[in-house]
Design an enzyme around this catalytic site. Structure first.
Site, PDB file in Angstrom:
ATOM      1  N   GLU A   1      10.734   0.880  24.877  1.00  0.00           N
ATOM      2  CA  GLU A   1      10.912   1.016  26.324  1.00  0.00           C
ATOM      3  C   GLU A   1      11.967   0.043  26.821  1.00  0.00           C
ATOM      4  OE1 GLU A   1       6.949   3.056  26.105  1.00  0.00           O
ATOM      5  OE2 GLU A   1       7.627   1.134  25.313  1.00  0.00           O
ATOM      6  N   THR A   2      12.643   0.454  27.885  1.00  0.00           N
ATOM      7  CA  THR A   2      13.563  -0.416  28.614  1.00  0.00           C
ATOM      8  C   THR A   2      13.108  -0.431  30.069  1.00  0.00           C
ATOM      9  OG1 THR A   2      15.424   0.008  27.127  1.00  0.00           O
ATOM     10  CG2 THR A   2      15.944  -0.776  29.339  1.00  0.00           C
TER      11      THR A   2
END
Length: 293
Positions: free
Chosen positions: A45-46
Site C-alpha cells: 500500500e501507498t
C-alpha cells in the site's frame, strides 16, 4: 516531481516488516496519478496525504492495482514520517480515511519517535459456515484436519474485512501452498479483501499469513488492520485473557516471505463486546525518492 518515502512498518529493521509508500504532499495529484505512483512503487500500500490542519490529516490508500479504504501498516509508516518531518510532535492527531476517522498516538524516547499507535475502526465480525472449512483449507493447500476447531472461523473487520482461518500450529502455517485464484474467488464470494490464516503460539501470541489477491497483493507481509481485527475477534469469543477490561496480544507475520514483523494489539472489552482496538508498532525509513508526474 512528487517526493515520496518508502518506509518499513512493524519493524525497526530496514528490509523487514511491511513496506509502504508515503506521500506527504499529494494535494495536487489526480486519482489516476495516485494509482500510477502506487503502481510504480509496488508496495502493498501507498498512503497519500491530501490535506493537513486543525489536528487532522486527510489520507487515501492505494495498492498497486486499486484504492482501499484503510491500511494499518501504511498508517504506522505515515505516523513516523509525519513525526520525522516535524508535522507531529505527539499532540492529538486524527486521520480522515474513507472508512472513518483514526486517532493516532505517538510514543517517543528522548524526543525520538519509537512507536505509532492507532485506534482502529469499530470491530465487526460474523462466523463463517463450517461447510466452508474444506474449501478454505483446499485454497490454502492443506487438509481441513489441520484447521483448528477451538478457535473462530470467521470474517471480521476493524477497517477492512478478512476471512480468518485458524490452524493448529505455526508449522502448518509456514508450509501453506496457497492457490491464489481460489483464494480470490473465495474473497469475492465472502466479500472480504483477504484470507488470513492464523495459528496460536501462546496464550495471547499468534503467527499469521495474509493472502489478498483480490486487491492485487498475493501475500501481505505484515497486516496491522487484520491483526487488530483478529485480536478483537478472539476477545469477543473469549479466547484472550482479559484483565480490568483490557486484553493484549502480539501477532508475528512475514517470516514466510522473509520479511518478519510484529503487530502489538490492545483490545478494550465490556463483557464479550469489543469497545475499542488499538494497534501499534515500530517503523523505519528505508529510502526516499521523487516521481515524475
Amino acid at each position: 516531481m512528487i517526493a515520496y518515502s518508502e518506509v518499513r512498518a512493524f519493524t525497526a529493521t530496514p528490509g523487514q516488516g511491511n513496506r509502504a509508500g508515503v506521500v506527504l504532499d499529494a494535494a495536487a495529484l489526480t486519482d489516476a496519478e495516485m494509482q500510477a505512483l502506487a503502481t510504480y512503487l509496488d508496495a502493498p500500500e501507498t498512503v497519500f496525504v491530501i490535506r493537513m490542519g486543525d489536528g487532522r490529516v486527510r489520507v487515501r490508500y492505494f495498492t498497486p492495482t486499486c484504492e482501499v479504504a484503510f491500511c494499518g501498516h501504511a498508517t504506522v509508516a505515515l505516523g513516523l514520517m509525519l513525526a520525522q518531518a516535524g508535522y507531529w510532535a505527539g499532540e492529538a492527531l486524527e486521520l480522515e480515511t474513507l472508512s472513518g476517522r483514526v486517532p493516532l498516538r505517538l510514543i517517543s524516547d528522548a524526543g525520538v519517535p519509537v512507536q505509532v499507535w492507532m485506534r482502529q475502526h469499530r470491530h465487526e465480525s460474523r462466523l463463517l459456515p463450517t461447510t466452508l472449512r474444506s474449501r478454505l483449507a483446499d485454497a490454502l493447500g492443506i487438509s481441513d484436519r489441520m484447521v483448528h476447531r477451538g478457535l473462530p472461523l470467521a470474517a471480521a473487520s476493524s477497517g477492512q474485512w478478512s476471512a480468518f482461518v485458524p490452524l493448529l500450529d505455526a508449522v502448518i502455517l509456514d508450509g501453506l501452498d496457497p492457490d491464489l485464484p481460489a483464494i480470490e474467488q473465495l474473497s469475492e464470494e465472502l466479500d472480504v479483501e483477504s484470507v488470513y490464516a492464523y495459528a496460536p503460539m501462546g496464550v495471547n501470541r499468534f503467527a499469521a499469513r495474509d493472502f489478498a489477491p483480490r486487491v492485487g497483493i498475493p501475500e501481505d507481509p505484515v497486516t496491522g488492520s487484520a491483526g487488530g481485527a483478529l485480536m478483537g475477534l478472539l476477545a469477543h469469543h473469549g479466547r484472550l485473557p482479559v484483565r480490568s477490561g483490557r486484553a493484549a496480544g502480539m501477532v508475528y507475520q512475514g517470516h514466510a516471505v522473509g520479511s518478519p514483523g510484529e503487530v502489538e494489539v490492545e483490545v478494550e472489552v465490556d463483557g464479550t463486546q469489543v469497545v475499542a482496538i488499538h494497534v501499534g508498532g515500530c517503523a523505519v525509513l528505508e529510502r526516499e525518492g521523487r516521481w515524475q508526474r
